[in-house]
Motif scaffolding. Sequence first.
Motif, short mmCIF file in Angstrom:
data_model
loop_
_atom_site.label_atom_id
_atom_site.label_comp_id
_atom_site.label_asym_id
_atom_site.label_seq_id
_atom_site.Cartn_x
_atom_site.Cartn_y
_atom_site.Cartn_z
N ALA A 1 0.82 -1.21 0.00
CA ALA A 1 0.00 0.00 0.00
C ALA A 1 0.86 1.26 0.00
O ALA A 1 0.48 2.28 -0.59
N LEU A 2 2.02 1.19 0.67
CA LEU A 2 2.89 2.37 0.76
C LEU A 2 3.86 2.49 -0.41
O LEU A 2 4.45 3.56 -0.61
N ALA A 3 4.02 1.43 -1.17
CA ALA A 3 5.01 1.44 -2.26
C ALA A 3 4.86 2.62 -3.22
O ALA A 3 5.85 3.23 -3.61
N PRO A 4 3.62 3.01 -3.63
CA PRO A 4 3.51 4.15 -4.55
C PRO A 4 3.99 5.47 -3.95
O PRO A 4 4.30 6.41 -4.68
N LEU A 5 4.06 5.55 -2.61
CA LEU A 5 4.47 6.78 -1.93
C LEU A 5 5.89 6.70 -1.40
O LEU A 5 6.35 7.64 -0.74
N ARG A 6 6.59 5.62 -1.67
CA ARG A 6 7.86 5.35 -1.01
C ARG A 6 8.86 6.50 -1.10
O ARG A 6 9.50 6.86 -0.11
N ASP A 7 8.99 7.12 -2.25
CA ASP A 7 9.98 8.19 -2.42
C ASP A 7 9.63 9.44 -1.62
O ASP A 7 10.50 10.28 -1.37
N GLN A 8 8.38 9.56 -1.20
CA GLN A 8 7.95 10.74 -0.46
C GLN A 8 7.89 10.52 1.04
O GLN A 8 7.68 11.46 1.80
N LEU A 9 8.11 9.30 1.50
CA LEU A 9 7.87 8.97 2.90
C LEU A 9 9.02 9.40 3.80
O LEU A 9 10.19 9.17 3.51
N GLN A 10 8.65 10.00 4.94
CA GLN A 10 9.61 10.32 5.99
C GLN A 10 9.41 9.43 7.22
O GLN A 10 10.36 8.95 7.82
N THR B 1 -5.57 -5.26 -2.49
CA THR B 1 -5.67 -4.53 -1.24
C THR B 1 -6.60 -3.35 -1.46
O THR B 1 -6.42 -2.58 -2.40
N LEU B 2 -7.59 -3.22 -0.60
CA LEU B 2 -8.52 -2.11 -0.70
C LEU B 2 -7.94 -0.91 0.04
O LEU B 2 -7.49 -1.02 1.18
N ILE B 3 -7.96 0.24 -0.62
CA ILE B 3 -7.43 1.48 -0.05
C ILE B 3 -8.54 2.51 0.00
O ILE B 3 -9.27 2.71 -0.99
N LEU C 1 -1.87 6.25 -5.42
CA LEU C 1 -2.48 5.05 -4.84
C LEU C 1 -3.39 4.35 -5.83
O LEU C 1 -3.42 3.12 -5.90
N ARG C 2 -4.13 5.11 -6.61
CA ARG C 2 -5.03 4.51 -7.60
C ARG C 2 -4.26 3.71 -8.64
O ARG C 2 -4.76 2.73 -9.19
N ASN C 3 -3.02 4.14 -8.93
CA ASN C 3 -2.22 3.48 -9.95
C ASN C 3 -1.31 2.39 -9.37
O ASN C 3 -0.56 1.76 -10.11
N GLY C 4 -1.38 2.17 -8.06
CA GLY C 4 -0.54 1.16 -7.43
C GLY C 4 -0.93 -0.25 -7.85
O GLY C 4 -2.11 -0.56 -8.02
N ALA C 5 0.07 -1.11 -8.00
CA ALA C 5 -0.18 -2.50 -8.40
C ALA C 5 -0.97 -3.23 -7.32
O ALA C 5 -0.66 -3.14 -6.14
N ARG C 6 -2.02 -3.94 -7.73
CA ARG C 6 -2.87 -4.75 -6.85
C ARG C 6 -3.57 -3.92 -5.77
O ARG C 6 -3.98 -4.44 -4.75
#
Length: 331
Positions: free
Chosen positions: A141-150, A288-290, A265-270
């Motif tokens: 679920a967090l993978a699409p945001l990984r580069d932005q995460l602190q 995974t439902l988000i 998030l909408r474009n994240g795999a699965r």
Amino acid sequence: MTETSRELVIVGVDSAAFAPLLEILEERKTVQPAQLRLLEEEEGVADPQVFANRSIPVQSLEKFTFAPEQVVIVLKSGEAALAAMAAAEASGAWILDGADNTRGDESVTLVHPLLNMAEIGRAERRVLALPGAGAAMVAEALAPLRDQLQAVEVILNQPVSALGKGAVDAMAAQTARMFNGQEAEIDSAIGHRLAFNHLSSSEALLASGHNLSELALVHDLRRLLGEEIALDASINTASVFHGQLANVRAILKEDADLEQVGALLRNGARLKMSERPSAEEAVGGEETLIGRVRQSLINVRQVNFCAASDNLRRDLAMNCALIVHLLLKNH
């Protein structure tokens, strides 16, 4: 050696994850019945299992001989499982640990099929580990945001099936007794009733106030998302059999742009967007439902959202099957 000449060995027929794994292996035609070997500690303790309309006997783990052409999935923990893993590794077989037997062993490669499958080719040993179901879901679920995460805080509501088949059977028995007006027995290992309850922790607490599963969740997320992200986790146990739900609080490096976060998030795999995700809605699904994506009222760089998935079928069995397919085909 051809793919069809290889064998898939599953240790732990009595595991909660066994039935969904067998179902997915059959659906995806990962192996043929003649390639499948099923093992339990003692011969005769489990009935033969039906796979692709064939009856597969359950053999004795102690008497079984491992071989280099095999891929071995371990779904149970304990001394017998550890001994089997040692024997399988000595034989040259590939091993996939799905029961936390290798927790804390940095020489074992942690593999998520969507996030770091290439790590198999760089593995130090022929021993791989699946992340826990909660870590697998949250990392995806967090993978699409990984580069932005602190920093990330996870509050995971896990189902009773996360504690094993014994806990599922115990809650079913407790529920039946309570519906019949009888007092439900308390599980001595957990110290609380599982039926009609919501536990702040199903395990003993460590000096930090965390439990071991919470630290394991943090550890898995660090290995999958990167050491530079600050992480914390809490795991509650909800009185449901299957399906997990996490509330995720993600602090970004810059002020949150909800439109951009939603698009990622909408474009994240699965991943599948849902207005109000629920564990019940996620059970049986392959995504995974988000949902409930919102900016925090406390911190403009914090985004809160909810994730839900089928902990057994999707985050353990399906991930396991994807890795096994690659091992049988390319390794």
